[in-house]
Motif scaffolding. Structure first.
Motif, mmCIF file in Angstrom:
data_model
loop_
_atom_site.group_PDB
_atom_site.id
_atom_site.type_symbol
_atom_site.label_atom_id
_atom_site.label_comp_id
_atom_site.label_asym_id
_atom_site.label_seq_id
_atom_site.Cartn_x
_atom_site.Cartn_y
_atom_site.Cartn_z
ATOM 1 N N LYS A 1 0.882 -1.245 -0.085
ATOM 2 C CA LYS A 1 0.132 -0.011 -0.221
ATOM 3 C C LYS A 1 0.807 1.364 -0.051
ATOM 4 O O LYS A 1 2.081 1.090 0.738
ATOM 5 C CB LYS A 1 -1.007 -0.130 1.335
ATOM 6 N N LEU A 2 0.417 2.385 -0.730
ATOM 7 C CA LEU A 2 0.959 3.718 -0.648
ATOM 8 C C LEU A 2 0.198 4.693 -0.302
ATOM 9 O O LEU A 2 -0.784 4.719 -0.987
ATOM 10 C CB LEU A 2 1.863 3.543 -2.213
ATOM 11 N N PHE A 3 0.523 5.479 0.631
ATOM 12 C CA PHE A 3 -0.394 6.520 0.934
ATOM 13 C C PHE A 3 0.460 7.797 0.264
ATOM 14 O O PHE A 3 1.685 7.944 0.477
ATOM 15 C CB PHE A 3 -0.304 6.800 2.449
ATOM 16 N N VAL A 4 -0.146 8.765 -0.388
ATOM 17 C CA VAL A 4 0.239 9.924 -1.044
ATOM 18 C C VAL A 4 -0.644 11.136 -0.261
ATOM 19 O O VAL A 4 -1.780 11.136 -0.456
ATOM 20 C CB VAL A 4 -0.037 10.006 -2.334
ATOM 21 N N ALA A 5 0.137 12.071 0.494
ATOM 22 C CA ALA A 5 -0.745 12.987 1.210
ATOM 23 C C ALA A 5 -0.667 14.154 0.543
ATOM 24 O O ALA A 5 0.210 14.676 -0.397
ATOM 25 C CB ALA A 5 0.298 13.431 2.492
ATOM 26 N N VAL A 6 -1.896 14.809 0.426
ATOM 27 C CA VAL A 6 -2.116 16.274 -0.012
ATOM 28 C C VAL A 6 -2.064 17.028 1.066
ATOM 29 O O VAL A 6 -2.732 16.677 2.195
ATOM 30 C CB VAL A 6 -3.388 16.142 -0.785
ATOM 31 N N HIS A 7 -1.241 18.286 1.022
ATOM 32 C CA HIS A 7 -0.634 18.829 0.140
ATOM 33 C C HIS A 7 0.899 18.523 0.260
ATOM 34 O O HIS A 7 1.318 18.338 1.585
ATOM 35 C CB HIS A 7 -0.807 20.294 0.177
ATOM 36 N N GLY A 8 1.462 18.392 -0.859
ATOM 37 C CA GLY A 8 2.767 18.117 -0.837
ATOM 38 C C GLY A 8 3.394 16.683 -1.118
ATOM 39 O O GLY A 8 4.548 16.517 -1.574
ATOM 40 N N CYS A 9 2.353 15.722 -1.145
ATOM 41 C CA CYS A 9 2.854 14.493 -1.922
ATOM 42 C C CYS A 9 3.763 13.746 -1.113
ATOM 43 O O CYS A 9 4.693 12.981 -1.712
ATOM 44 C CB CYS A 9 3.194 14.283 -3.235
ATOM 45 N N ALA A 10 3.976 13.834 0.324
ATOM 46 C CA ALA A 10 4.716 13.066 1.223
ATOM 47 C C ALA A 10 4.321 11.504 1.103
ATOM 48 O O ALA A 10 2.868 11.533 0.975
ATOM 49 C CB ALA A 10 4.752 13.446 2.633
ATOM 50 N N LEU A 11 5.103 10.710 1.055
ATOM 51 C CA LEU A 11 4.966 9.183 0.861
ATOM 52 C C LEU A 11 4.983 8.373 2.228
ATOM 53 O O LEU A 11 5.802 8.671 2.853
ATOM 54 C CB LEU A 11 5.550 8.579 -0.346
ATOM 55 N N SER A 12 4.215 7.451 2.277
ATOM 56 C CA SER A 12 4.175 6.335 3.345
ATOM 57 C C SER A 12 3.885 5.059 2.973
ATOM 58 O O SER A 12 3.002 5.288 1.842
ATOM 59 C CB SER A 12 3.679 6.894 4.760
ATOM 60 N N ALA A 13 4.512 3.937 3.092
ATOM 61 C CA ALA A 13 4.252 2.844 2.289
ATOM 62 C C ALA A 13 4.119 1.446 3.440
ATOM 63 O O ALA A 13 4.696 1.518 4.637
ATOM 64 C CB ALA A 13 5.090 2.337 1.180
ATOM 65 N N GLU A 14 3.450 0.454 2.962
ATOM 66 C CA GLU A 14 3.504 -0.685 3.611
ATOM 67 C C GLU A 14 3.585 -1.859 2.597
ATOM 68 O O GLU A 14 2.952 -1.841 1.785
ATOM 69 C CB GLU A 14 1.985 -1.029 4.415
ATOM 70 N N PRO A 15 4.898 -2.520 2.531
ATOM 71 C CA PRO A 15 5.908 -2.420 3.695
ATOM 72 C C PRO A 15 6.592 -1.091 3.393
ATOM 73 O O PRO A 15 6.727 -0.641 2.214
ATOM 74 C CB PRO A 15 6.815 -3.655 3.383
ATOM 75 N N ALA A 16 7.411 -0.577 4.343
ATOM 76 C CA ALA A 16 8.218 0.562 4.522
ATOM 77 C C ALA A 16 9.343 0.455 3.460
ATOM 78 O O ALA A 16 9.775 1.305 2.951
ATOM 79 C CB ALA A 16 8.637 0.970 5.856
ATOM 80 N N SER A 17 9.564 -0.886 3.251
ATOM 81 C CA SER A 17 10.893 -1.226 2.155
ATOM 82 C C SER A 17 10.470 -0.686 0.609
ATOM 83 O O SER A 17 11.499 -0.377 0.036
ATOM 84 C CB SER A 17 10.996 -2.667 2.263
ATOM 85 N N LEU A 18 9.362 -0.515 0.610
ATOM 86 C CA LEU A 18 8.718 -0.247 -0.828
ATOM 87 C C LEU A 18 9.327 1.343 -1.138
ATOM 88 O O LEU A 18 9.611 1.671 -2.392
ATOM 89 C CB LEU A 18 7.371 0.081 -0.941
ATOM 90 N N LEU A 19 9.704 2.039 -0.106
ATOM 91 C CA LEU A 19 10.356 3.438 -0.467
ATOM 92 C C LEU A 19 11.928 3.421 0.017
ATOM 93 O O LEU A 19 12.260 4.617 0.118
ATOM 94 C CB LEU A 19 9.510 4.600 0.653
ATOM 95 N N GLU A 20 12.354 2.308 0.026
ATOM 96 C CA GLU A 20 13.922 2.353 0.527
ATOM 97 C C GLU A 20 14.567 3.194 -0.715
ATOM 98 O O GLU A 20 14.242 2.919 -1.939
ATOM 99 C CB GLU A 20 14.304 0.882 0.521
ATOM 100 N N GLY A 21 15.591 4.127 -0.512
ATOM 101 C CA GLY A 21 16.318 4.720 -1.451
ATOM 102 C C GLY A 21 15.548 5.946 -2.025
ATOM 103 O O GLY A 21 15.935 6.656 -2.861
ATOM 104 N N VAL A 22 14.361 6.200 -1.542
ATOM 105 C CA VAL A 22 13.403 7.123 -2.355
ATOM 106 C C VAL A 22 13.793 8.417 -1.314
ATOM 107 O O VAL A 22 13.468 8.354 0.054
ATOM 108 C CB VAL A 22 12.068 6.852 -2.219
ATOM 109 N N SER A 23 14.464 9.541 -1.844
ATOM 110 C CA SER A 23 14.364 10.845 -1.196
ATOM 111 C C SER A 23 13.689 11.979 -1.963
ATOM 112 O O SER A 23 13.875 11.936 -3.166
ATOM 113 C CB SER A 23 15.627 11.207 -0.812
ATOM 114 N N LEU A 24 12.923 12.513 -1.431
ATOM 115 C CA LEU A 24 11.918 13.630 -2.281
ATOM 116 C C LEU A 24 12.460 14.998 -2.066
ATOM 117 O O LEU A 24 12.635 15.623 -0.934
ATOM 118 C CB LEU A 24 10.780 13.688 -1.718
ATOM 119 N N PRO A 25 13.232 15.513 -2.891
ATOM 120 C CA PRO A 25 13.802 16.982 -2.952
ATOM 121 C C PRO A 25 12.566 18.095 -2.640
ATOM 122 O O PRO A 25 11.564 17.828 -3.121
ATOM 123 C CB PRO A 25 14.324 17.239 -4.341
ATOM 124 N N GLY A 26 12.790 18.991 -1.909
ATOM 125 C CA GLY A 26 12.059 20.244 -1.494
ATOM 126 C C GLY A 26 11.916 21.039 -2.774
ATOM 127 O O GLY A 26 12.751 21.729 -2.931
#
Ligand SMILES: NC(=O)C1=CN([C@@H]2O[C@H](COP(=O)(O)OP(=O)(O)OC[C@H]3O[C@@H](n4cnc5c(N)ncnc54)[C@H](OP(=O)(O)O)[C@@H]3O)[C@@H](O)[C@H]2O)C=CC1
Ligand SMILES: O=C1CO[C@H](CO)[C@@H](O)[C@@H]1O
Length: 417
Positions: free
Chosen positions: A315-340
């Motif tokens: 599962k992936l949650f995309v927050a409005v506003h700004g599109c911060a991400l959280s995932a289950e399992p968290a490993s889905l986002l390994e290596g992901v960094s979002l530039p400001g």
């Protein structure tokens, strides 16, 4: 001074029969693009303030039906032409692109006038206030060969692109359900929801051309809770929370899941109207839509605001506003960094780059903006008719005659689509 407008238009008209929009920018690389702003209130003043900081842009015209807002904008751009009538602005020879940030009931008519005058357009979300108005705007933009960027700037957040990539790479497995979260606890939503004592109707404030503000909508007495921000909770001018913030969240779902060119085929929504009889747009609702590929889009007032993509592998949650991400399992986002970044600036630049390069390619094209708005409007129509219905996203017709009759508002003269 930019003198190539006529040449540009000749080229654009020649391309008008071709599927895509845009043509080569005929100005010199260091020519400034000339912008006009229609609607200089909350969001309009944000666009204007940004444009005034950009060395490659020139603000040449400003329009607002409220003389106070117009005066405030003119103080920031003293050389710009000013008017309360958008028709005097969009037709000007020195205007290359028009930014529209009026209440929603004006988007279509101003956008169509701008497109017909050969101007490129940045139009705030939701693209239009009805499905019929949206279709007319899409056609006008295509016929004129201009470019329109819908103001769905959330999709310019890096998190949106990452979510799209993760889905495309199959990291979530098959995504069969997307949940749209539109919480209704914000103070302004609770105020609208529980509003039973409207202030008395009164004369419009000095400086506001209230008949022009109403435009094509029925004549209504002036009430401060009908204009100025709160217009979005009256169906004549806006669509309630599903078009206000829902347009952002549903737009992200369409973009991430590759649904920009389509819409639901079955619509079922149930809404609870606000208390009292002053506001008539929905804030509290639950909806379930089905897309032709079997995807279910389910929306309600659970939070936090954003969307959850539910796949067979995660599962992936995309927050409005700004599109911060959280995932289950968290490993889905390994290596992901979002530039400001500033998503508004990136989103505006998408239009300006498309004009200069002649690519005609923007991140939220008119068709995508229309399909997002259609999905929002369809749910409102299901809430209003208190029925589920089938929808043909190509013909833009329902199996319900009642719904089909509500697709386009009757316009008050002299305004016509
Ligand atoms: N992308 C985003 O994050 C956001 C997008 N928006 C969108 O921006 C748009 C504007 O919203 P917002 O700024 O909050 O609204 P406001 O009510 O603050 O501003 C709208 C402005 O347009 C004026 N206006 C009304 N009709 C016309 C017309 N025909 N021609 C010129 N000016 C007109 C209004 O006058 P008056 O003051 O008298 O009403 C007002 O100055 C909406 O579509 C909204 O959905 C808004 C906020 C954020
Ligand atoms: O996202 C946004 C912030 O809130 C505003 C007011 O409700 C919306 O109009 C806007 O789209």
């Amino acid at each position: 001074m930019h003198t190539s407008r006529r040449e540009f238009l000749k080229h654009a008209t020649a391309l008008a029969g071709v599927a895509c929009t845009g043509s080569a920018w005929a100005g010199a690389a260091n020519d400034r693009l000339n912008l006009a702003f229609v609607g200089c209130g909350g969001m309009g003043s944000g666009h204007l303030g940004w444009a005034l900081q950009q060395p490659d842009l020139r603000v040449v015209a400003l329009c607002d039906v409220d003389a106070n807002h117009l005066k405030g904008a003119a103080a920031k751009a003293p050389d710009a032409f000013t008017s309360g009538d958008f028709r005097e602005v969009v037709g000007r020879d020195d205007v290359d692109a028009v930014f529209i940030a009026t209440p929603d009931h004006w988007h279509a008519l101003v956008g169509i006038a701008a497109a017909k005058a050969g101007k490129h357009v940045y139009c705030e979300k939701p693209l239009t206030n009805s499905i019929g108005e949206g279709r007319a705007l899409v056609n006008a933009v295509k016929d004129a060969g201009v470019v329109l960027q819908t103001g769905s700037h959330e999709r310019s957040n890096p998190g949106a692109a990452v979510a799209k990539r993760l889905v495309a790479e199959g990291k979530l497995g098959e995504v069969k359900t997307v949940r749209i979260h539109l919480p209704n606890a914000d103070p302004h939503l609770q105020e609208v929801e529980n509003f039973t004592s409207p202030p008395p109707d009164r004369d419009p404030p000095a400086g506001l051309d209230y008949d022009f503000w109403l435009g094509h909508t029925p004549v209504m007495p002036y009430n401060e809770k009908r204009c100025h921000f709160f217009w979005r909770f009256h169906r004549a001018y806006g669509g309630g929370e599903i078009t206000d913030r829902g347009a952002h969240v549903i737009d992200l779902a369409h973009m991430i899941l590759g649904l920009d060119d389509t819409g639901p085929v079955r619509v079922n929504a149930v809404g609870t109207p606000p208390k009292g009889d002053f506001y008539d747009a929905f804030i509290t609702f639950r909806f379930e839509n089905e897309y032709a590929n079997g995807l279910r889009m389910i929306g309600d007032n659970s939070g936090p605001r954003g969307l959850t993509l539910e796949g067979t592998e995660g599962k992936l949650f995309v927050a409005v506003h700004g599109c911060a991400l959280s995932a289950e399992p968290a490993s889905l986002l390994e290596g992901v960094s979002l530039p400001g970044i500033d998503p508004y600036a990136t989103h505006r630049r998408s239009l300006l780059d498309a004009i200069r390069s002649g690519s005609g390619e923007v991140s939220a094209p008119v068709g995508a903006g229309h399909h997002t708005a259609v999905a929002c409007h369809l749910n409102n129509l299901s809430m209003l008719t208190e029925k589920p219905f089938a929808w043909d996203p190509v013909a833009e017709q329902s199996d319900s005659d009642e719904v089909n009759e509500m697709l386009t508002p009757k316009m008050r003269a002299p305004w016509v689509l």
